[in-house]
Design an enzyme around this catalytic site. Structure first.
Site, short mmCIF file in Angstrom:
data_model
loop_
_atom_site.label_atom_id
_atom_site.label_comp_id
_atom_site.label_asym_id
_atom_site.label_seq_id
_atom_site.Cartn_x
_atom_site.Cartn_y
_atom_site.Cartn_z
CD GLU A 16 -2.75 1.24 2.48
OE1 GLU A 16 -2.64 0.42 3.31
OE2 GLU A 16 -3.64 2.33 2.53
CE LYS A 18 3.34 0.13 4.94
NZ LYS A 18 2.71 0.26 3.65
NE ARG A 46 3.80 -7.38 10.39
CZ ARG A 46 3.04 -6.70 9.58
NH1 ARG A 46 1.82 -7.20 8.78
NH2 ARG A 46 3.45 -5.34 9.17
P1 ATP Z 1 2.76 -2.08 8.16
O1 ATP Z 1 1.89 -2.94 9.12
O2 ATP Z 1 4.33 -1.98 8.45
O3 ATP Z 1 2.03 -0.63 7.90
P2 ATP Z 1 1.78 -3.38 6.09
O4 ATP Z 1 1.34 -4.76 6.05
O5 ATP Z 1 0.46 -2.67 6.09
O6 ATP Z 1 2.82 -3.00 6.89
P3 ATP Z 1 1.90 -3.37 3.13
O7 ATP Z 1 2.11 -2.32 2.31
O8 ATP Z 1 0.22 -3.77 3.15
O9 ATP Z 1 2.03 -2.89 4.66
O10 ATP Z 1 2.56 -4.58 2.76
C1 ATP Z 1 2.90 -5.27 1.40
C2 ATP Z 1 3.29 -6.43 1.55
O11 ATP Z 1 4.41 -6.75 2.42
C3 ATP Z 1 2.03 -7.47 2.14
O12 ATP Z 1 2.12 -8.69 1.52
C4 ATP Z 1 2.75 -7.69 3.62
O13 ATP Z 1 1.93 -8.99 4.04
C5 ATP Z 1 4.22 -7.78 3.60
N1 ATP Z 1 4.67 -7.15 4.79
C6 ATP Z 1 4.60 -6.20 5.45
N2 ATP Z 1 5.10 -6.20 6.63
C7 ATP Z 1 5.89 -7.37 6.70
C8 ATP Z 1 6.91 -7.84 7.55
N3 ATP Z 1 7.19 -7.05 8.50
N4 ATP Z 1 7.50 -8.98 7.30
C9 ATP Z 1 7.12 -9.62 6.00
N5 ATP Z 1 6.16 -9.18 5.30
C10 ATP Z 1 5.69 -7.98 5.41
MG MG Z 2 -1.41 -3.04 4.93
#
Ligand code: ATP
Ligand code: MG
Length: 568
Positions: free
Chosen positions: A43, A277, A267
């Site tokens: 995102e 984020k 994760r």
């Molecule tokens: P955050 O919670 O840090 O804001 P998010 O999951 O909302 O992260 P996205 O932009 O939706 O961030 O993530 C893009 C991809 O990266 C998704 O498939 C998500 O599952 C993966 N991802 C995000 N954070 C991690 C992590 N700490 N370890 C592994 N994969 C991750």
């Molecule tokens: Mg997300």
């Protein structure tokens, strides 16, 4: 090289396949998937962090190893938090990590198709327009222990729902006044299946579709269908989506469209940092750090500026593996990954911190001799350089003690040491200022002991580095350390926030003296400063002065400090 060299270790295949590869193998063998088509779906609401790097390495890595494809798709369904700046940084980070997407997509490109499918579900009696507001919707949903209650609007006719959905799209209703919901099961033990919202009314400007839409799809309504449109076969995501999988499956089945398989993994979490984020954004907005690419940030751009190599991050991702259960990885493993890589590839330079003058009293006045120094003992092809050696040198203050304990193998009064790539010297006296501080060390050198030509047979216990005072180049060094002082900064006592755990000493700036060869260094060049650590030339470098960032010290001193209680 022997079998135990790091090179052999990082290149060798893992002994067994992880559970995602095993699932893929099974589906391919059973003919359930036509190939391995994956995607990385960020995102665009912030910069990517090291956790995303793991997901990138996994998705692109699987596509590579199975001869499939991997798309980059921006999951841009929430216009209130998304920006073009983030889109650009994400593309740069993926490329820098060494991957190239097969095609680039935006969930917003599918808004028309998603809307058409919403009308289809309405016509099939599988979705309805609901007039409950957000608070009422929450109340009707029930809890983990109690079933929900059907919305009073659940039994509208398909025709009425269709007319109202069109009205929502046409902007006839105020923000938040109605939603489109899937008609599934308000008593389902899985809360995600209790008539989830598909569309909300929200007049927000979208970074790509502008003001065309005033209804926006929810994540779950957009994600699986976007995967389906792109022909994704394995939709890999993190564990928090595990109980969204039944909904993912319900949407694909109800629409009768290509149905990718969702697989969840744990994760990545790392000690001494935060990875959400939301928190990273707060650090940036409130200026606790100097932007998203501050070298202390766990963002990919921060790690890049810190001097991490993309190879070391890829190696780290492979090293930590893919797990089904959440855990926290010791940051030392990330630091060791970059040490291991830079040990192989970074040229060595001699740089003196906190300098003290050393005079060689039997050196011929005015004489300058060039001595040969190997650039990288791990890499013969890196060759060698010549360094000027003269009668006045600088060494690091802490390499000298006037009255040293017996086990101090650096320089002490009455002691001897080898100057790296130079000669063995003996310290016979010191000069002190009026307060009794040593300001100059007086030594003699042994002309028979020149490095590489030494046939004297003399053996000394210590080797220290040095620079010639007449040739030293002053450089700025930014010694970066961990941003947080505790292992789990996200874990706080009542009344605290993660900001209370910031390490006040995460940056110290010093001037240092470097050997003259350093003048050829360019932005992003990485070096091992001998006996100290790995450093990279920062982009703040000017024509007047080189600026270095410390990537990591040569050894992990933090663990020892914590053990001794010094970090408290
Ligand atoms: P955050 O919670 O840090 O804001 P998010 O999951 O909302 O992260 P996205 O932009 O939706 O961030 O993530 C893009 C991809 O990266 C998704 O498939 C998500 O599952 C993966 N991802 C995000 N954070 C991690 C992590 N700490 N370890 C592994 N994969 C991750
Ligand atoms: Mg997300």
């Amino acid at each position: 090289m022997t079998d135990s060299t790091p090179e052999t270790r990082s290149d060798s295949p893992r002994p067994t396949k992880h559970f995602i590869e095993q699932a893929i193998d099974a589906d391919l063998a059973a003919g359930k998937a036509a190939g391995v088509f994956t995607r990385f779906p960020p995102e665009p609401n912030g910069y990517l962090h090291i956790g995303h790097a793991k997901s990138i390495c996994l998705n692109f890595g699987l596509a590579q190893s199975y001869g499939g494809t991997c798309n980059l798709r921006f999951d841009d369904t929430n216009p209130s938090k998304e920006e073009t700046e983030y889109v650009e940084s994400i593309m740069e980070d993926v490329r820098w990590l060494g991957f190239q997407w097969d095609s680039l997509h935006y969930a917003s490109d599918y808004f028309d198709q998603l809307y058409e499918w919403a009308e289809k579900l309405v016509k099939d009696g599988l979705a309805y327009v609901c007039d409950l507001d957000a608070e009422q919707t929450r109340q009707y949903r029930g809890t983990l222990t109690e079933p929900g209650t059907n919305s009073p609007y659940r039994d509208r006719s398909a025709d009425e729902n269709l007319a109202m959905l069109r009205g929502m799209k046409a902007g006839e209703y105020p923000d938040g006044s109605r939603t489109l919901r899937a008609k599934i099961d308000m008593a389902s033990p899985n809360l995600n299946l209790r008539d989830p919202v598909m569309y909300r009314i929200m007049r927000a400007h979208h970074h790509r579709t502008g003001d065309k839409w005033c209804i926006y799809p929810m994540y779950d309504w957009a994600h699986g269908q976007s995967d389906s449109i792109e022909g994704i076969t394995f939709s890999i995501c993190t564990l928090e989506f595990e109980n969204h999988r039944p909904l993912y499956d319900w949407y694909c089945k109800s629409l009768g469209i290509h149905h990718p398989r969702q697989i969840e993994f744990a994760r990545l979490n790392i000690t001494y940092t935060v990875m959400s984020k939301r928190m990273l954004l707060q650090l940036v907005k409130e200026k606790h750090v100097n932007g998203w690419d501050d070298p202390r940030m766990p963002t990919i751009s921060g790690l890049r500026r810190r001097g991490y190599t993309s190879e070391s991050i890829r190696n780290f991702a492979t090293d930590v593996g893919v797990a089904k259960f959440n855990s926290t990885i010791d940051v030392v493993r990330l630091e060791n990954a970059v040490r291991e890589h830079l040990n192989r590839v970074a040229p060595r330079r001699m740089v003196v911190f906190d300098p003290i003058k050393l005079t060689i009293t039997n050196w011929p006045a005015g004489k300058v001799e060039m001595v040969d120094a190997v650039n990288n003992p791990e890499d013969p092809s890196a060759g060698s350089r010549s360094i000027p050696f003269g009668g006045t040198l600088y060494i690091c203050s802490d390499d000298f003690q006037e009255d040293a304990p017996r086990k101090f193998f650096r320089l002490k009064k009455g002691g001897e040491v080898r100057l790296r790539s130079g000669y063995i010297i003996d310290c016979h006296d010191v000069v002190k200022d009026k307060d009794g501080n040593v300001v100059e060390i007086l030594c003699t050198y042994d002309p028979e002991t020149k490095s590489g030509q030494d046939e004297s047979g003399r053996k000394v216990k210590g080797t220290i580095h040095w620079v010639s005072a007449d040739h030293a180049v002053s450089v700025q060094v930014r010694n970066y350390d961990r941003l947080f002082a505790v292992e789990n900064p996200g874990q706080t006592e009542p009344g605290q926030t993660f900001l209370d755990h910031m390490n006040p000493d995460s940056l110290t700036v010093t001037e240092a003296f470097a050997e003259p060869e350093i003048k050829a260094a360019k932005v992003d060049d990485r070096f091992q400063f001998e006996r100290l650590g790995y450093y990279v030339v920062d982009r703040d470098t000017t024509d007047e002065e080189l600026v270095f960032n410390r990537i990591v010290p040569l050894r992990d001193s933090w663990g020892k400090m914590v053990a001794k209680g010094k970090a408290d």
